[in-house]
Design an enzyme around this catalytic site. Structure first.
Site, PDB file in Angstrom:
ATOM      1  N   GLY A 141       0.828  -1.201   0.000  1.00  8.61           N
ATOM      2  CA  GLY A 141       0.000   0.000   0.000  1.00  8.61           C
ATOM      3  C   GLY A 141       0.861   1.249   0.000  1.00  8.61           C
ATOM      4  O   GLY A 141       1.558   1.538   0.973  1.00  8.61           O
ATOM      5  N   GLY A 177      -0.020   4.512  -0.113  1.00 10.39           N
ATOM      6  CA  GLY A 177      -0.955   5.621   0.024  1.00 10.39           C
ATOM      7  C   GLY A 177      -0.448   6.695   0.968  1.00 10.39           C
ATOM      8  O   GLY A 177       0.765   6.872   1.147  1.00 10.39           O
ATOM      9  N   VAL A 211      -0.538   6.760   4.099  1.00 12.97           N
ATOM     10  CA  VAL A 211       0.156   6.226   5.278  1.00 12.97           C
ATOM     11  C   VAL A 211       1.445   5.515   4.860  1.00 12.97           C
ATOM     12  O   VAL A 211       2.539   5.857   5.318  1.00 12.97           O
ATOM     13  CB  VAL A 211      -0.778   5.270   6.063  1.00 12.97           C
ATOM     14  CG1 VAL A 211      -0.014   4.570   7.176  1.00 12.97           C
ATOM     15  CG2 VAL A 211      -1.953   6.048   6.646  1.00 12.97           C
ATOM     16  N   ASP A 245       2.583  -1.604  -4.441  1.00  9.05           N
ATOM     17  CA  ASP A 245       1.158  -1.298  -4.588  1.00  9.05           C
ATOM     18  C   ASP A 245       0.636  -2.002  -5.835  1.00  9.05           C
ATOM     19  O   ASP A 245       1.373  -2.216  -6.797  1.00  9.05           O
ATOM     20  CB  ASP A 245       0.953   0.219  -4.711  1.00  9.05           C
ATOM     21  CG  ASP A 245      -0.454   0.642  -4.329  1.00  9.05           C
ATOM     22  OD1 ASP A 245      -0.621   1.321  -3.300  1.00  9.05           O
ATOM     23  OD2 ASP A 245      -1.403   0.295  -5.080  1.00  9.05           O
ATOM     24  N   VAL A 267      -2.859  -0.843   3.508  1.00 12.92           N
ATOM     25  CA  VAL A 267      -3.824  -0.726   2.410  1.00 12.92           C
ATOM     26  C   VAL A 267      -5.037   0.063   2.891  1.00 12.92           C
ATOM     27  O   VAL A 267      -5.167   0.359   4.079  1.00 12.92           O
ATOM     28  CB  VAL A 267      -4.247  -2.121   1.907  1.00 12.92           C
ATOM     29  CG1 VAL A 267      -3.034  -2.898   1.412  1.00 12.92           C
ATOM     30  CG2 VAL A 267      -4.960  -2.902   3.000  1.00 12.92           C
ATOM     31  N   GLU A 292      -0.672   4.022  12.974  1.00 10.18           N
ATOM     32  CA  GLU A 292       0.023   5.249  12.585  1.00 10.18           C
ATOM     33  C   GLU A 292      -0.766   6.451  13.076  1.00 10.18           C
ATOM     34  O   GLU A 292      -1.963   6.526  12.876  1.00 10.18           O
ATOM     35  CB  GLU A 292       0.154   5.270  11.050  1.00 10.18           C
ATOM     36  CG  GLU A 292       0.973   6.405  10.539  1.00 10.18           C
ATOM     37  CD  GLU A 292       2.245   6.585  11.324  1.00 10.18           C
ATOM     38  OE1 GLU A 292       3.119   5.726  11.227  1.00 10.18           O
ATOM     39  OE2 GLU A 292       2.364   7.585  12.068  1.00 10.18           O
ATOM     40  N   GLY A 310     -13.082  16.948   8.681  1.00 12.57           N
ATOM     41  CA  GLY A 310     -13.113  16.019   7.558  1.00 12.57           C
ATOM     42  C   GLY A 310     -11.920  15.086   7.668  1.00 12.57           C
ATOM     43  O   GLY A 310     -11.358  14.913   8.750  1.00 12.57           O
ATOM     44  N   CYS A 364      -9.937   9.714   8.392  1.00 15.27           N
ATOM     45  CA  CYS A 364      -9.901   8.902   9.613  1.00 15.27           C
ATOM     46  C   CYS A 364     -11.032   9.136  10.603  1.00 15.27           C
ATOM     47  O   CYS A 364     -11.649   8.180  11.078  1.00 15.27           O
ATOM     48  CB  CYS A 364      -8.586   9.135  10.343  1.00 15.27           C
ATOM     49  SG  CYS A 364      -7.264   8.227   9.570  1.00 15.27           S
TER      50      CYS A 364
HETATM   51  C1  UDX Z   1      -6.111  12.582  12.090  1.00 15.64           C
HETATM   52  C2  UDX Z   1      -5.318  12.451  13.402  1.00 15.64           C
HETATM   53  O1  UDX Z   1      -4.911  13.757  13.851  1.00 15.64           O
HETATM   54  C3  UDX Z   1      -4.093  11.563  13.204  1.00 15.64           C
HETATM   55  O2  UDX Z   1      -3.429  11.349  14.443  1.00 15.64           O
HETATM   56  C4  UDX Z   1      -4.545  10.223  12.627  1.00 15.64           C
HETATM   57  O3  UDX Z   1      -3.418   9.389  12.374  1.00 15.64           O
HETATM   58  C5  UDX Z   1      -5.346  10.414  11.358  1.00 15.64           C
HETATM   59  O4  UDX Z   1      -6.461  11.299  11.610  1.00 15.64           O
HETATM   60  P1  UDX Z   1      -5.845  14.018   9.848  1.00 15.64           P
HETATM   61  O5  UDX Z   1      -7.252  13.581   9.573  1.00 15.64           O
HETATM   62  O6  UDX Z   1      -4.818  13.845   8.794  1.00 15.64           O
HETATM   63  O7  UDX Z   1      -5.277  13.255  11.148  1.00 15.64           O
HETATM   64  O8  UDX Z   1      -5.856  15.589  10.232  1.00 15.64           O
HETATM   65  P2  UDX Z   1      -6.220  16.421  11.556  1.00 15.64           P
HETATM   66  O9  UDX Z   1      -5.196  17.462  11.710  1.00 15.64           O
HETATM   67  O10 UDX Z   1      -6.486  15.560  12.715  1.00 15.64           O
HETATM   68  O11 UDX Z   1      -7.579  17.172  11.131  1.00 15.64           O
HETATM   69  C6  UDX Z   1      -8.793  16.465  10.922  1.00 15.64           C
HETATM   70  C7  UDX Z   1      -9.922  17.447  10.666  1.00 15.64           C
HETATM   71  O12 UDX Z   1     -10.250  18.177  11.849  1.00 15.64           O
HETATM   72  C8  UDX Z   1      -9.602  18.509   9.608  1.00 15.64           C
HETATM   73  O13 UDX Z   1     -10.734  18.715   8.789  1.00 15.64           O
HETATM   74  C9  UDX Z   1      -9.279  19.742  10.425  1.00 15.64           C
HETATM   75  O14 UDX Z   1      -9.486  20.933   9.729  1.00 15.64           O
HETATM   76  C10 UDX Z   1     -10.272  19.579  11.574  1.00 15.64           C
HETATM   77  N1  UDX Z   1      -9.884  20.300  12.802  1.00 15.64           N
HETATM   78  C11 UDX Z   1      -8.726  19.987  13.448  1.00 15.64           C
HETATM   79  C12 UDX Z   1     -10.737  21.278  13.320  1.00 15.64           C
HETATM   80  O15 UDX Z   1     -11.801  21.554  12.760  1.00 15.64           O
HETATM   81  N2  UDX Z   1     -10.378  21.919  14.477  1.00 15.64           N
HETATM   82  C13 UDX Z   1      -9.225  21.627  15.151  1.00 15.64           C
HETATM   83  O16 UDX Z   1      -8.988  22.251  16.208  1.00 15.64           O
HETATM   84  C14 UDX Z   1      -8.371  20.634  14.621  1.00 15.64           C
HETATM   85  P1  ADP Z   2      -4.298   5.377   3.362  1.00 12.67           P
HETATM   86  O1  ADP Z   2      -4.799   6.795   3.482  1.00 12.67           O
HETATM   87  O2  ADP Z   2      -4.800   4.486   4.459  1.00 12.67           O
HETATM   88  O3  ADP Z   2      -2.825   5.260   3.182  1.00 12.67           O
HETATM   89  P2  ADP Z   2      -4.783   5.069   0.505  1.00 12.67           P
HETATM   90  O4  ADP Z   2      -6.110   4.821  -0.140  1.00 12.67           O
HETATM   91  O5  ADP Z   2      -4.101   6.380   0.311  1.00 12.67           O
HETATM   92  O6  ADP Z   2      -4.999   4.749   2.060  1.00 12.67           O
HETATM   93  O7  ADP Z   2      -3.744   3.939   0.047  1.00 12.67           O
HETATM   94  C1  ADP Z   2      -3.956   2.571   0.100  1.00 12.67           C
HETATM   95  C2  ADP Z   2      -3.207   1.899  -1.073  1.00 12.67           C
HETATM   96  O8  ADP Z   2      -3.235   0.468  -0.876  1.00 12.67           O
HETATM   97  C3  ADP Z   2      -3.811   2.141  -2.456  1.00 12.67           C
HETATM   98  O9  ADP Z   2      -2.836   2.758  -3.288  1.00 12.67           O
HETATM   99  C4  ADP Z   2      -4.176   0.722  -2.977  1.00 12.67           C
HETATM  100  O10 ADP Z   2      -3.920   0.569  -4.371  1.00 12.67           O
HETATM  101  C5  ADP Z   2      -3.215  -0.142  -2.165  1.00 12.67           C
HETATM  102  N1  ADP Z   2      -3.603  -1.553  -2.022  1.00 12.67           N
HETATM  103  C6  ADP Z   2      -4.824  -2.090  -1.778  1.00 12.67           C
HETATM  104  N2  ADP Z   2      -4.734  -3.438  -1.678  1.00 12.67           N
HETATM  105  C7  ADP Z   2      -3.426  -3.773  -1.869  1.00 12.67           C
HETATM  106  C8  ADP Z   2      -2.681  -5.002  -1.874  1.00 12.67           C
HETATM  107  N3  ADP Z   2      -3.271  -6.191  -1.666  1.00 12.67           N
HETATM  108  N4  ADP Z   2      -1.345  -4.948  -2.112  1.00 12.67           N
HETATM  109  C9  ADP Z   2      -0.740  -3.763  -2.328  1.00 12.67           C
HETATM  110  N5  ADP Z   2      -1.379  -2.573  -2.317  1.00 12.67           N
HETATM  111  C10 ADP Z   2      -2.700  -2.560  -2.098  1.00 12.67           C
END
Ligand code: UDX
Ligand code: ADP
Length: 465
Positions: free
Chosen positions: A11, A13, A15, A36, A89, A161, A273, A276
């Protein structure tokens, strides 16, 4: 378990890519291959234009790519060579069947586990990095065991992560903690130790926490649920502020200065948004329902419901302010990514707001410094968002700069807190807008006094202006 010299990540992506790039940077003696299924994605990782925008990532990739960092579609070779395999993934929410709309769809995780089982010729440590429901590691272990070849054994670890997009490289380099969950057996402990020896290269040992597998998996869902809960809490108070005359920024400051509470993640906004928060909370809610913990499920569901309320409250505010109709009006949305410093639009509040304004008959212009036009149309025409993609194509135009996007508009709606939006020449923008000219600041980033002195009608979150 001997020293780890070869790592593979399934994967490439948001992460897998950044995490393995930083591992390669910090462990130059370890060969790291990110594999990938998508040829296109791997080609982008091997090009000058990486598939994701993340500050600092380009530099890390340039330093390591071809040295000890490789991006490949040859998954079989990568698995065969590696002693340790990360599974990163995608884990989308199920769209059909039992738990649809809430439970995590583990088909990609399962696919990755089956691929490993069918390929491996010697012992592997398999590390689950994707955000997955509690007990997912157990499912991975079951699949691996059921398909085990003679002489091959597996240890499955959970290593969630915690990086946030937009700050991923810094989060990885200076992680508050690294969490590793594993089996409570001597083999389990050896596997945990092997993964610790990778993070040891740059993370102080006291910040590497080891737990049992389920604690590790649940901690990831819990951390995201707590963070999202803080945002929903302050957003709920933003509604009270608007109704009473309090200012949510002042409230957040006063509350956050209590060292027991802390100041982070108290920024009221148009709603959270990202890939996660919503997914993980829905997952938690689903797990609680399955465990018949209905009060716990309802408690966390409310964090999501409050976020929906915030997004719709803001959209309604826009329509009401514009004399209760946006039909035929030009409205400029500044920012489409779910937060600044990323091009990611997954669950972005902009999608909801743009869609509401489109359904109300508005003519929508969108500008975001890092989101591609195709992505915007893909998001807005997705069947889960609209039944009339033609209406979207007819009424949405994507612009390449903020000034032309705002020209001739009745209103500007700031949805993402990009720094460049605070530095625009609003005098110039005002001259070329329809009057009265409105600005809706969904991120509380603009200088409202200055905008009003120019002549704008300003509305924001959590404060009456
Ligand atoms: C989040 C977690 O922070 C991270 O630890 C986890 O691994 C994945 O999910 P992420 O979604 O990438 O990370 O961004 P984050 O900075 O957490 O922001 C998420 C959303 O909350 C965004 O839309 C951001 O604008 C919003 N937010 C964040 C607020 O509206 N107010 C805040 O005070 C902080
Ligand atoms: P994340 O935000 O969790 O990293 P993404 O959607 O950005 O998720 O990335 C996940 C990646 O995993 C995609 O690029 C997808 O093509 C890949 N993937 C899905 N299944 C497999 C697999 N069996 N082997 C390798 N890569 C895979």
């Amino acid at each position: 378990m001997a020293k780890i010299t070869n790592i593979c990540c399934l994967g490439a992506g948001y992460v897998g890519g950044p995490t393995c790039s930083v591992i390669a940077l910090k462990c130059p003696e370890v060969k790291v291959t990110v594999a990938d299924l998508s040829k296109e994605r791997i080609a982008q990782w091997n090009s000058d234009k990486l598939p994701i925008y993340e500050p600092g990532l380009d530099k890390v990739v340039k330093t390591c790519r071809g040295r000890n960092l490789f991006f490949s579609t040859d998954i079989t070779k990568a698995i065969l060579e590696a002693e340790l395999i990360f599974i990163s993934v995608n884990t989308p929410t199920k769209i059909v069947g039992n738990g649809k709309g809430r439970a995590a769809d583990l088909k990609y995780v399962e696919g990755a586990a089956r691929l490993i089982a069918n390929t491996a010729q010697n012992d592997k440590i398999v590390v689950e990095k994707s955000t997955v429901p509690v007990k997912a590691a157990e499912s991975i272990a079951n699949i691996l065991k059921a398909n085990q070849k003679p002489g091959v054994s597996y240890q499955v670890l959970s290593n969630p992560e915690f990086l946030a997009e937009g700050t991923a490289i810094d989060d990885l380099l200076n992680a508050d903690r690294v969490l590793i969950g594993g089996e409570e057996s001597s083999e389990g402990r050896k596997a945990i130790e092997a993964l610790c020896s990778i993070y040891d290269h740059w993370i102080p040992r006291e910040n590497i926490i080891t737990t049992n597998t389920w604690s590790s998996e649940l901690s990831k869902l819990a951390a995201n649920a707590f963070l999202a809960q803080r945002i929903s809490s302050i957003n709920s108070l933003s509604a009270v502020c608007e109704a009473t005359g309090a200012d949510v920024s002042e409230v957040a400051r006063a509350v956050g200065l209590d060292s027991r509470i802390g100041s982070k993640f108290l920024q009221a906004s148009v709603g959270f948004g990202g890939s996660c928060f919503q997914k993980d909370i829905l997952n938690l809610v689903y797990i609680c329902e399955c465990l018949n913990l209905l009060e716990v499920a309802a408690y966390w569901q409310q964090v999501i419901d409050m976020n929906e309320y915030q997004k719709s409250r803001f959209s309604i505010k826009i329509v009401e302010a514009l004399f209760n109709t946006v039909s035929g009006k030009n409205i400029c949305i500044l920012g489409f990514a779910f937060k600044k410093n990323t091009g990611d639009t997954r669950e972005s509040p902009s999608i909801f707001i743009a869609n509401t304004l489109i359904q109300e008959g508005g003519s929508i212009r969108i500008y975001d410094p890092k989101v591609e036009e195709d992505q915007i149309f893909e998001d807005l025409t997705h069947p889960s968002i609209t039944h009339s993609p033609e209406l979207v194509r007819k009424n949405v135009t994507v612009y390449q700069d903020a000034y032309s996007a705002c020209e001739g508009c009745h209103a500007i709606v700031v949805c993402t807190e990009w720094d460049e939006f605070t530095n625009l020449d609003y005098d110039q923008i005002y001259q070329k807008m329809m009057k009265p000219a409105y600005i809706f600041d969904g991120r509380k980033i603009l200088n409202h006094q200055q905008l009003m002195s120019i002549g704008f009608h300003v509305q924001t979150i959590g404060k009456r202006i």
